[in-house]
Design a protein around this motif. Structure first.
Motif, PDB file in Angstrom:
ATOM      1  N   LEU A  83      -1.199  26.426  70.099  1.00 36.30           N
ATOM      2  CA  LEU A  83      -1.649  25.155  70.676  1.00 36.30           C
ATOM      3  C   LEU A  83      -1.448  25.152  72.187  1.00 36.30           C
ATOM      4  N   ALA A  84      -0.335  25.706  72.629  1.00 33.49           N
ATOM      5  CA  ALA A  84      -0.024  25.733  74.061  1.00 33.49           C
ATOM      6  C   ALA A  84      -1.043  26.552  74.846  1.00 33.49           C
ATOM      7  N   GLN A  85      -1.743  27.467  74.189  1.00 37.97           N
ATOM      8  CA  GLN A  85      -2.747  28.303  74.853  1.00 37.97           C
ATOM      9  C   GLN A  85      -4.125  27.648  74.891  1.00 37.97           C
ATOM     10  N   MET A  86      -4.322  26.590  74.107  1.00 36.51           N
ATOM     11  CA  MET A  86      -5.632  25.944  74.058  1.00 36.51           C
ATOM     12  C   MET A  86      -5.943  25.255  75.383  1.00 36.51           C
ATOM     13  N   ALA A  87      -7.209  25.358  75.776  1.00 36.01           N
ATOM     14  CA  ALA A  87      -7.639  24.761  77.034  1.00 36.01           C
ATOM     15  C   ALA A  87      -8.916  23.958  76.825  1.00 36.01           C
ATOM     16  N   ALA A 146       0.655  19.159  71.763  1.00 33.78           N
ATOM     17  CA  ALA A 146      -0.515  18.538  71.135  1.00 33.78           C
ATOM     18  C   ALA A 146      -1.721  18.855  72.008  1.00 33.78           C
ATOM     19  N   VAL A 147      -2.907  18.732  71.453  1.00 33.87           N
ATOM     20  CA  VAL A 147      -4.158  18.829  72.204  1.00 33.87           C
ATOM     21  C   VAL A 147      -5.077  17.729  71.694  1.00 33.87           C
ATOM     22  N   ASP A 148      -6.059  17.356  72.490  1.00 28.50           N
ATOM     23  CA  ASP A 148      -7.063  16.382  72.060  1.00 28.50           C
ATOM     24  C   ASP A 148      -8.349  17.126  71.760  1.00 28.50           C
ATOM     25  N   MET A 149      -8.989  16.748  70.630  1.00 26.96           N
ATOM     26  CA  MET A 149     -10.220  17.411  70.213  1.00 26.96           C
ATOM     27  C   MET A 149     -11.304  16.397  69.908  1.00 26.96           C
ATOM     28  N   GLN A 150     -12.547  16.869  70.029  1.00 28.19           N
ATOM     29  CA  GLN A 150     -13.719  16.021  69.850  1.00 28.19           C
ATOM     30  C   GLN A 150     -14.724  16.719  68.942  1.00 28.19           C
ATOM     31  N   PHE A 151     -15.465  15.928  68.203  1.00 28.76           N
ATOM     32  CA  PHE A 151     -16.499  16.417  67.288  1.00 28.76           C
ATOM     33  C   PHE A 151     -17.588  17.190  68.030  1.00 28.76           C
ATOM     34  N   VAL A 152     -17.991  18.330  67.450  1.00 25.62           N
ATOM     35  CA  VAL A 152     -19.149  19.076  67.926  1.00 25.62           C
ATOM     36  C   VAL A 152     -20.223  19.053  66.845  1.00 25.62           C
ATOM     37  N   PRO A 166      -6.131  13.180  68.794  1.00 26.83           N
ATOM     38  CA  PRO A 166      -5.009  14.034  69.174  1.00 26.83           C
ATOM     39  C   PRO A 166      -4.632  14.941  68.005  1.00 26.83           C
ATOM     40  N   TRP A 167      -4.460  16.219  68.292  1.00 26.12           N
ATOM     41  CA  TRP A 167      -4.005  17.170  67.268  1.00 26.12           C
ATOM     42  C   TRP A 167      -2.516  17.353  67.510  1.00 26.12           C
ATOM     43  N   ASP A 168      -1.729  16.594  66.764  1.00 33.02           N
ATOM     44  CA  ASP A 168      -0.300  16.546  66.984  1.00 33.02           C
ATOM     45  C   ASP A 168       0.433  16.760  65.667  1.00 33.02           C
ATOM     46  N   GLY A 169       1.736  16.764  65.723  1.00 36.35           N
ATOM     47  CA  GLY A 169       2.533  16.903  64.511  1.00 36.35           C
ATOM     48  C   GLY A 169       2.688  18.327  64.015  1.00 36.35           C
ATOM     49  N   VAL A 170       2.241  19.306  64.770  1.00 41.70           N
ATOM     50  CA  VAL A 170       2.385  20.707  64.365  1.00 41.70           C
ATOM     51  C   VAL A 170       3.847  21.100  64.580  1.00 41.70           C
ATOM     52  N   ARG A 171       4.499  21.570  63.524  1.00 40.42           N
ATOM     53  CA  ARG A 171       5.923  21.895  63.615  1.00 40.42           C
ATOM     54  C   ARG A 171       6.219  23.308  63.112  1.00 40.42           C
ATOM     55  N   VAL A 177     -10.780  18.849  74.259  1.00 36.88           N
ATOM     56  CA  VAL A 177     -11.168  18.054  75.427  1.00 36.88           C
ATOM     57  C   VAL A 177      -9.973  17.772  76.340  1.00 36.88           C
ATOM     58  N   ARG A 178      -8.793  18.095  75.873  1.00 41.80           N
ATOM     59  CA  ARG A 178      -7.592  18.027  76.706  1.00 41.80           C
ATOM     60  C   ARG A 178      -6.656  19.123  76.225  1.00 41.80           C
ATOM     61  N   GLY A 179      -6.300  20.022  77.139  1.00 40.79           N
ATOM     62  CA  GLY A 179      -5.408  21.117  76.794  1.00 40.79           C
ATOM     63  C   GLY A 179      -4.010  20.629  76.454  1.00 40.79           C
ATOM     64  N   ALA A 180      -3.163  21.561  76.154  1.00 38.08           N
ATOM     65  CA  ALA A 180      -1.825  21.276  75.647  1.00 38.08           C
ATOM     66  C   ALA A 180      -1.021  20.345  76.552  1.00 38.08           C
TER      67      ALA A 180
END
Length: 153
Positions: free
Chosen positions: A40-44, A98-104, A27-32, A68-71
Protein backbone atom coordinates in the motif's frame (compact mmCIF):
# COMPACT_ATOMS: atom_id res chain seq x y z
CA UNK A 1 2.20 3.61 -13.37
CA UNK A 2 2.21 0.47 -11.27
CA UNK A 3 -0.46 -2.22 -11.36
CA UNK A 4 -1.98 -3.93 -8.34
CA UNK A 5 -4.60 -6.39 -7.15
CA UNK A 6 -6.59 -5.94 -3.96
CA UNK A 7 -8.89 -8.48 -2.36
CA UNK A 8 -12.09 -7.65 -0.54
CA UNK A 9 -15.29 -9.31 0.48
CA UNK A 10 -18.01 -7.69 -1.65
CA UNK A 11 -20.23 -7.48 1.43
CA UNK A 12 -17.60 -5.17 2.95
CA UNK A 13 -16.47 -3.24 -0.14
CA UNK A 14 -16.96 -4.51 -3.67
CA UNK A 15 -17.07 -3.18 -7.19
CA UNK A 16 -20.73 -2.19 -6.71
CA UNK A 17 -19.69 0.14 -3.89
CA UNK A 18 -17.19 1.88 -6.17
CA UNK A 19 -19.67 2.01 -9.08
CA UNK A 20 -22.38 3.69 -6.97
CA UNK A 21 -20.39 6.94 -7.01
CA UNK A 22 -18.01 6.80 -9.99
CA UNK A 23 -16.81 10.37 -9.35
CA UNK A 24 -16.19 9.76 -5.65
CA UNK A 25 -13.56 7.70 -3.91
CA UNK A 26 -13.33 5.05 -1.23
CA UNK A 27 -10.52 4.97 1.33
CA UNK A 28 -8.76 1.60 1.30
CA UNK A 29 -7.95 1.30 4.96
CA UNK A 30 -7.89 -1.28 7.73
CA UNK A 31 -5.14 -3.39 6.16
CA UNK A 32 -3.26 -5.03 9.05
CA UNK A 33 -0.72 -7.28 7.35
CA UNK A 34 2.82 -5.90 7.18
CA UNK A 35 3.59 -7.11 3.66
CA UNK A 36 0.26 -5.79 2.34
CA UNK A 37 0.91 -2.52 4.21
CA UNK A 38 4.29 -2.20 2.50
CA UNK A 39 2.62 -2.65 -0.89
CA UNK A 40 0.00 0.00 0.00
CA UNK A 41 2.84 2.37 0.85
CA UNK A 42 4.16 1.97 -2.72
CA UNK A 43 0.84 2.86 -4.37
CA UNK A 44 0.73 6.20 -6.12
CA UNK A 45 -1.93 8.37 -7.73
CA UNK A 46 -2.86 6.95 -11.14
CA UNK A 47 -1.94 3.32 -10.39
CA UNK A 48 -4.51 0.85 -11.70
CA UNK A 49 -5.88 -1.89 -9.49
CA UNK A 50 -7.85 -5.08 -10.08
CA UNK A 51 -10.57 -5.52 -7.45
CA UNK A 52 -10.88 -9.19 -6.51
CA UNK A 53 -13.96 -10.42 -4.66
CA UNK A 54 -13.07 -13.00 -2.01
CA UNK A 55 -14.84 -14.98 0.72
CA UNK A 56 -18.11 -15.02 -1.20
CA UNK A 57 -20.12 -17.28 -3.50
CA UNK A 58 -18.52 -15.97 -6.71
CA UNK A 59 -14.83 -15.22 -6.20
CA UNK A 60 -12.65 -13.55 -8.79
CA UNK A 61 -11.68 -10.24 -10.39
CA UNK A 62 -14.79 -8.07 -10.63
CA UNK A 63 -13.45 -4.77 -11.92
CA UNK A 64 -10.80 -2.09 -12.04
CA UNK A 65 -10.27 0.86 -9.72
CA UNK A 66 -7.61 3.59 -9.74
CA UNK A 67 -5.57 5.10 -6.93
CA UNK A 68 -6.56 8.77 -6.61
CA UNK A 69 -4.53 9.48 -3.48
CA UNK A 70 -1.30 7.69 -2.66
CA UNK A 71 -0.40 6.26 0.70
CA UNK A 72 -1.15 8.25 3.85
CA UNK A 73 -1.45 7.23 7.51
CA UNK A 74 -4.56 5.09 8.02
CA UNK A 75 -6.78 7.19 10.33
CA UNK A 76 -8.42 4.07 11.79
CA UNK A 77 -5.22 3.16 13.62
CA UNK A 78 -5.68 6.24 15.84
CA UNK A 79 -9.39 5.71 16.59
CA UNK A 80 -9.90 3.79 19.86
CA UNK A 81 -13.46 2.95 18.76
CA UNK A 82 -12.28 1.28 15.54
CA UNK A 83 -11.76 -2.43 15.11
CA UNK A 84 -8.51 -1.41 13.36
CA UNK A 85 -7.19 0.72 16.24
CA UNK A 86 -3.51 0.16 17.00
CA UNK A 87 -2.47 1.58 20.38
CA UNK A 88 1.22 1.17 19.44
CA UNK A 89 0.85 3.48 16.45
CA UNK A 90 1.42 7.19 16.96
CA UNK A 91 0.84 10.18 14.71
CA UNK A 92 4.61 10.72 14.70
CA UNK A 93 5.28 7.10 13.73
CA UNK A 94 2.18 5.61 12.12
CA UNK A 95 2.39 1.88 11.45
CA UNK A 96 -0.41 1.52 8.90
CA UNK A 97 -1.21 3.06 5.53
CA UNK A 98 -4.35 3.76 3.50
CA UNK A 99 -4.97 4.90 -0.08
CA UNK A 100 -8.02 6.38 -1.80
CA UNK A 101 -9.42 4.62 -4.85
CA UNK A 102 -12.02 5.42 -7.49
CA UNK A 103 -14.13 3.35 -9.87
CA UNK A 104 -12.80 2.76 -13.39
CA UNK A 105 -14.86 -0.14 -14.76
CA UNK A 106 -16.77 -3.26 -13.92
CA UNK A 107 -15.78 -6.35 -15.90
CA UNK A 108 -18.56 -7.77 -18.07
CA UNK A 109 -18.06 -11.09 -16.30
CA UNK A 110 -16.15 -12.06 -13.17
CA UNK A 111 -12.77 -13.69 -13.90
CA UNK A 112 -12.72 -16.68 -11.57
CA UNK A 113 -9.77 -17.88 -9.56
CA UNK A 114 -9.84 -21.19 -11.45
CA UNK A 115 -9.54 -19.30 -14.75
CA UNK A 116 -6.66 -17.22 -13.38
CA UNK A 117 -4.89 -20.35 -12.13
CA UNK A 118 -5.13 -21.90 -15.59
CA UNK A 119 -2.98 -19.18 -17.19
CA UNK A 120 0.75 -19.98 -17.37
CA UNK A 121 1.46 -16.23 -17.57
CA UNK A 122 0.15 -15.86 -14.01
CA UNK A 123 2.19 -18.67 -12.41
CA UNK A 124 4.19 -16.17 -10.31
CA UNK A 125 1.21 -14.02 -9.25
CA UNK A 126 0.83 -14.49 -5.46
CA UNK A 127 -2.96 -14.75 -5.86
CA UNK A 128 -2.73 -18.10 -7.65
CA UNK A 129 -0.04 -19.59 -5.42
CA UNK A 130 -1.11 -22.06 -2.79
CA UNK A 131 -1.44 -20.56 0.68
CA UNK A 132 -1.26 -16.92 -0.37
CA UNK A 133 -3.60 -14.78 1.70
CA UNK A 134 -2.26 -11.32 0.85
CA UNK A 135 -4.97 -8.70 0.37
CA UNK A 136 -2.74 -6.32 -1.60
CA UNK A 137 -0.21 -7.43 -4.20
CA UNK A 138 1.67 -6.07 -7.19
CA UNK A 139 0.76 -7.23 -10.69
CA UNK A 140 3.39 -7.06 -13.42
CA UNK A 141 2.56 -5.39 -16.72
CA UNK A 142 2.70 -8.82 -18.44
CA UNK A 143 0.30 -10.31 -15.85
CA UNK A 144 -2.03 -7.32 -16.19
CA UNK A 145 -2.13 -7.69 -19.97
CA UNK A 146 -2.67 -11.46 -19.74
CA UNK A 147 -5.69 -10.90 -17.50
CA UNK A 148 -7.12 -8.16 -19.71
CA UNK A 149 -6.67 -10.39 -22.78
CA UNK A 150 -9.01 -13.04 -21.36
CA UNK A 151 -12.33 -13.36 -23.17
CA UNK A 152 -14.76 -11.74 -20.81
CA UNK A 153 -18.07 -11.66 -22.58
Amino acid sequence: MAKWLIKSEPSECGIDDFARDPDGFIPWDGVRNYQARNFLAQMAEGDEVFLYHSSCKHIGIAGIVRVVRGAYPDPLQFDPESHYHDPKSTRDKPRWQAVDMQFVSRLPRLISLDRLKSLPALAELPLVRRGSRLSVMPVSEAEWQAILALPNG
